[in-house]
Motif scaffolding. Structure first.
Motif, PDB file in Angstrom:
ATOM      1  N   ALA A  27      -0.514   1.633   3.632  1.00 46.58           N
ATOM      2  CA  ALA A  27       0.473   1.470   2.912  1.00 46.58           C
ATOM      3  C   ALA A  27       1.699   1.999   3.584  1.00 46.58           C
ATOM      4  N   GLN A  29       5.262   3.997   2.396  1.00 44.50           N
ATOM      5  CA  GLN A  29       5.839   4.361   1.088  1.00 44.50           C
ATOM      6  C   GLN A  29       6.921   4.693   1.946  1.00 44.50           C
ATOM      7  N   VAL A  35       6.156   2.505  -2.854  1.00 45.60           N
ATOM      8  CA  VAL A  35       5.340   1.403  -2.569  1.00 45.60           C
ATOM      9  C   VAL A  35       5.275  -0.161  -1.458  1.00 45.60           C
ATOM     10  N   PHE A  37       3.544  -3.108   0.654  1.00 44.45           N
ATOM     11  CA  PHE A  37       2.213  -3.709   0.924  1.00 44.45           C
ATOM     12  C   PHE A  37       2.364  -3.639   2.217  1.00 44.45           C
ATOM     13  N   GLU A  72      -2.553  -1.432   1.019  1.00 45.37           N
ATOM     14  CA  GLU A  72      -2.992  -0.873  -0.618  1.00 45.37           C
ATOM     15  C   GLU A  72      -3.682  -2.110  -1.571  1.00 45.37           C
ATOM     16  N   GLN A  75      -2.412  -4.494  -7.513  1.00 47.71           N
ATOM     17  CA  GLN A  75      -1.864  -4.201  -9.767  1.00 47.71           C
ATOM     18  C   GLN A  75      -1.302  -5.555 -10.269  1.00 47.71           C
ATOM     19  N   ASP A 132      -8.894  -5.023  -4.436  1.00 52.64           N
ATOM     20  CA  ASP A 132      -9.065  -4.497  -2.844  1.00 52.64           C
ATOM     21  C   ASP A 132      -8.882  -5.397  -2.193  1.00 52.64           C
ATOM     22  N   PRO A 161       2.080  -3.792  -5.598  1.00 52.44           N
ATOM     23  CA  PRO A 161       0.959  -2.642  -4.583  1.00 52.44           C
ATOM     24  C   PRO A 161       0.639  -1.539  -5.282  1.00 52.44           C
ATOM     25  N   GLY A 163       0.528   1.871  -7.662  1.00 55.76           N
ATOM     26  CA  GLY A 163       1.402   2.497  -7.236  1.00 55.76           C
ATOM     27  C   GLY A 163       2.183   3.062  -8.721  1.00 55.76           C
ATOM     28  N   SER A 166       6.503   0.718  -7.329  1.00 54.98           N
ATOM     29  CA  SER A 166       5.734  -0.175  -6.492  1.00 54.98           C
ATOM     30  C   SER A 166       7.153  -1.272  -6.293  1.00 54.98           C
TER      31      SER A 166
END
Length: 191
Positions: A27, A29, A35, A37, A72, A75, A132, A161, A163, A166
């Motif tokens: 990923a 960052q 964060v 993708f 990542e 989410q 995932d 993603p 985090g 994100s």
């Protein structure tokens, strides 16, 4: 002679790649902890089971592909109604999401939270656990009722993603078109 050299280099390159396997991308960052993708998901399709105005019992499906090299897990997804005269409200208690498996069955995904903000026309879904990379997922939203006004309705889809901080990646618009088929907004009898 020159063609033979180029051909030899091409064969050596291809031969060298045969045993190569792709590794997941890390990923991205930033210094401030945001964060991203490495490779963002892709909006594959948006469909509805019924495209007539006023209909009850429809389901809107938004399908996303999260690539292997996303870096990542997924989410959160937001779906924002950007166009359409009538505001579509969803019954969030009946919202489901599932992943397609290699055997073409559906694996239900856990949703930690599903919320809606009427002012911004945004529905937010948080996955628990995060999804995932390497999966194709479908989100099924049930409107309380299809719009009462016919036309094109655009839903902007954004993926986030995992985090604490994100960055959302806008994936595009899901386009649903609703037809009146003889209904009129001026008369309950369709005149």
């Amino acid at each position: 002679m020159r063609v033979a050299v180029i051909l030899s280099i091409a064969i050596a390159t291809v031969t060298g790649l045969v045993g190569y396997t792709l590794k997941p991308s890390p990923a991205i960052q930033l210094q401030d902890g945001t964060v991203y993708f490495a490779e963002p998901p892709r909006l594959v399709s948006a469909t509805t089971t019924y495209n007539e105005v006023y209909v009850w019992g429809a389901t809107y499906y938004f399908t996303l592909n999260l690539p292997e090299n996303a870096g990542e897990p997924l989410q959160k997804v937001t779906i924002n109604q950007r166009e359409g005269l009538d505001y579509v409200r969803f019954d969030l208690k009946n919202t489901v999401a599932f992943a397609e498996t290699s055997s073409h069955t559906k694996q239900k995904l856990g949703l930690k939270d599903a919320t809606s903000d009427r002012k911004t026309r945004t529905t937010s879904l948080i996955f628990d656990p995060p999804v995932d990379p390497g999966k194709t997922i479908t989100i099924a939203l049930q409107p309380r009722q299809n719009p009462s006004v016919s036309g094109v309705y655009l839903f902007g889809v954004t993926a986030f993603p995992a985090g604490k901080k994100s960055h959302g990646q806008f994936l595009g618009y899901g386009r649903l078109t609703f037809y009146s088929h003889g209904h009129s907004i001026f008369s309950p009898f369709g005149w």
